[in-house]
Write a protein that holds these residues in place. Sequence first.
Motif, PDB file in Angstrom:
ATOM      1  N   GLY A   1       0.811  -1.299   0.106  1.00 40.61           N
ATOM      2  CA  GLY A   1      -0.036  -0.097  -0.080  1.00 40.61           C
ATOM      3  C   GLY A   1       0.823   1.257   0.015  1.00 40.61           C
ATOM      4  O   GLY A   1       0.593   2.351  -0.743  1.00 40.61           O
ATOM      5  N   LEU A   2       2.113   1.281   0.771  1.00 36.94           N
ATOM      6  CA  LEU A   2       3.079   2.336   0.828  1.00 36.94           C
ATOM      7  C   LEU A   2       3.414   2.567  -0.456  1.00 36.94           C
ATOM      8  O   LEU A   2       3.641   3.807  -1.045  1.00 36.94           O
ATOM      9  CB  LEU A   2       3.761   1.956   1.663  1.00 36.94           C
ATOM     10  CG  LEU A   2       5.054   3.158   2.004  1.00 36.94           C
ATOM     11  CD1 LEU A   2       4.583   4.471   2.331  1.00 36.94           C
ATOM     12  CD2 LEU A   2       6.161   2.762   2.822  1.00 36.94           C
ATOM     13  N   ILE A   3       3.936   1.699  -1.183  1.00 37.59           N
ATOM     14  CA  ILE A   3       4.362   1.761  -2.681  1.00 37.59           C
ATOM     15  C   ILE A   3       3.088   2.461  -3.434  1.00 37.59           C
ATOM     16  O   ILE A   3       3.660   3.425  -4.383  1.00 37.59           O
ATOM     17  CB  ILE A   3       4.721   0.420  -3.167  1.00 37.59           C
ATOM     18  CG1 ILE A   3       6.113  -0.184  -2.410  1.00 37.59           C
ATOM     19  CG2 ILE A   3       5.016   0.345  -4.743  1.00 37.59           C
ATOM     20  CD1 ILE A   3       6.477  -1.547  -2.836  1.00 37.59           C
ATOM     21  N   GLY A   4       2.188   1.943  -3.428  1.00 41.25           N
ATOM     22  CA  GLY A   4       1.040   2.507  -4.318  1.00 41.25           C
ATOM     23  C   GLY A   4       0.630   4.015  -3.935  1.00 41.25           C
ATOM     24  O   GLY A   4       0.471   4.764  -4.986  1.00 41.25           O
ATOM     25  N   ALA A   5       0.754   4.300  -2.748  1.00 44.27           N
ATOM     26  CA  ALA A   5       0.679   5.500  -2.163  1.00 44.27           C
ATOM     27  C   ALA A   5       1.628   6.660  -2.788  1.00 44.27           C
ATOM     28  O   ALA A   5       1.473   7.744  -3.071  1.00 44.27           O
ATOM     29  CB  ALA A   5       0.489   5.665  -0.661  1.00 44.27           C
ATOM     30  N   THR A   6       3.030   6.090  -2.559  1.00 37.81           N
ATOM     31  CA  THR A   6       4.002   6.836  -3.154  1.00 37.81           C
ATOM     32  C   THR A   6       3.883   7.169  -4.675  1.00 37.81           C
ATOM     33  O   THR A   6       4.169   8.300  -5.152  1.00 37.81           O
ATOM     34  CB  THR A   6       5.268   6.015  -3.052  1.00 37.81           C
ATOM     35  OG1 THR A   6       5.480   5.920  -1.678  1.00 37.81           O
ATOM     36  CG2 THR A   6       6.624   6.658  -3.378  1.00 37.81           C
ATOM     37  N   PHE A   7       3.628   5.923  -5.590  1.00 35.71           N
ATOM     38  CA  PHE A   7       3.273   6.103  -6.933  1.00 35.71           C
ATOM     39  C   PHE A   7       2.127   7.323  -7.285  1.00 35.71           C
ATOM     40  O   PHE A   7       2.484   8.083  -8.291  1.00 35.71           O
ATOM     41  CB  PHE A   7       3.024   4.834  -7.513  1.00 35.71           C
ATOM     42  CG  PHE A   7       4.060   3.982  -7.932  1.00 35.71           C
ATOM     43  CD1 PHE A   7       4.870   3.992  -9.101  1.00 35.71           C
ATOM     44  CD2 PHE A   7       4.620   3.053  -6.993  1.00 35.71           C
ATOM     45  CE1 PHE A   7       5.885   3.508  -9.666  1.00 35.71           C
ATOM     46  CE2 PHE A   7       5.775   2.244  -7.299  1.00 35.71           C
ATOM     47  CZ  PHE A   7       6.416   2.402  -8.641  1.00 35.71           C
ATOM     48  N   ALA A   8       1.264   7.254  -6.547  1.00 34.98           N
ATOM     49  CA  ALA A   8       0.220   8.355  -6.695  1.00 34.98           C
ATOM     50  C   ALA A   8       0.734   9.760  -6.165  1.00 34.98           C
ATOM     51  O   ALA A   8       0.322  10.742  -6.973  1.00 34.98           O
ATOM     52  CB  ALA A   8      -1.010   8.054  -5.863  1.00 34.98           C
ATOM     53  N   ALA A   9       1.563   9.773  -4.914  1.00 32.58           N
ATOM     54  CA  ALA A   9       1.746  11.108  -4.409  1.00 32.58           C
ATOM     55  C   ALA A   9       2.777  11.599  -5.529  1.00 32.58           C
ATOM     56  O   ALA A   9       3.024  12.920  -5.519  1.00 32.58           O
ATOM     57  CB  ALA A   9       2.643  11.077  -3.204  1.00 32.58           C
ATOM     58  N   ALA A  10       3.727  10.903  -5.939  1.00 39.88           N
ATOM     59  CA  ALA A  10       4.622  11.493  -7.005  1.00 39.88           C
ATOM     60  C   ALA A  10       4.262  12.065  -8.163  1.00 39.88           C
ATOM     61  O   ALA A  10       5.178  12.519  -8.953  1.00 39.88           O
ATOM     62  CB  ALA A  10       5.854  10.425  -7.212  1.00 39.88           C
ATOM     63  N   THR A  11       2.900  11.888  -8.526  1.00 46.59           N
ATOM     64  CA  THR A  11       2.466  12.245  -9.756  1.00 46.59           C
ATOM     65  C   THR A  11       2.250  13.773  -9.820  1.00 46.59           C
ATOM     66  O   THR A  11       2.250  14.305 -10.734  1.00 46.59           O
ATOM     67  CB  THR A  11       0.974  11.601 -10.214  1.00 46.59           C
ATOM     68  OG1 THR A  11       0.150  11.853  -9.161  1.00 46.59           O
ATOM     69  CG2 THR A  11       1.180  10.355 -10.221  1.00 46.59           C
TER      70      THR A  11
END
Length: 151
Positions: A62-72
């Motif tokens: 979940g942290l990885i997914g959140a990071t991918f979203a945040a970095a957009t």
Amino acid sequence: MLKRISFSFAISSCCGLVVYVLLELVGSVLLGLEGFSAMTPEYLALFPSETLALEVAVLCHGLIGATFAAATFIYEKIELGFILQNIIYFLLTGVVWIPVICFVWQLYRYPAALVSTIGGFALTYVVMSIVGYHITKKEVAEINARLAKEI
């Protein structure tokens, strides 16, 4: 942005859980491997129970997914240009997913797996960048064609 990050965290956590369930089903039920676990023994040894290890792994996904979203957010900085945005996105997300994946999958214990995992992710970034570039180029051409008709 918080909604996007939260949604990506939830989706990535759920997808991670589904993958672990499928791996467990295939390994133990379909293949009949007794005592099969989708997680490495080294990772499991870090926790008092397999359940806690799984829960932490799901949260890490979940942290990885959140990071991918945040970095957009980087794609909102149009003055940087598409290629520089992609490089920065790769670096921002890599700072999180590489250590997390190394922890969950214990990749630092398996150098060949570490190199192939990072290489696979890098190749994915390259493919996504090329596809995104072509889509953006096509959209810009369409916009320019519409503008030319209006003039």
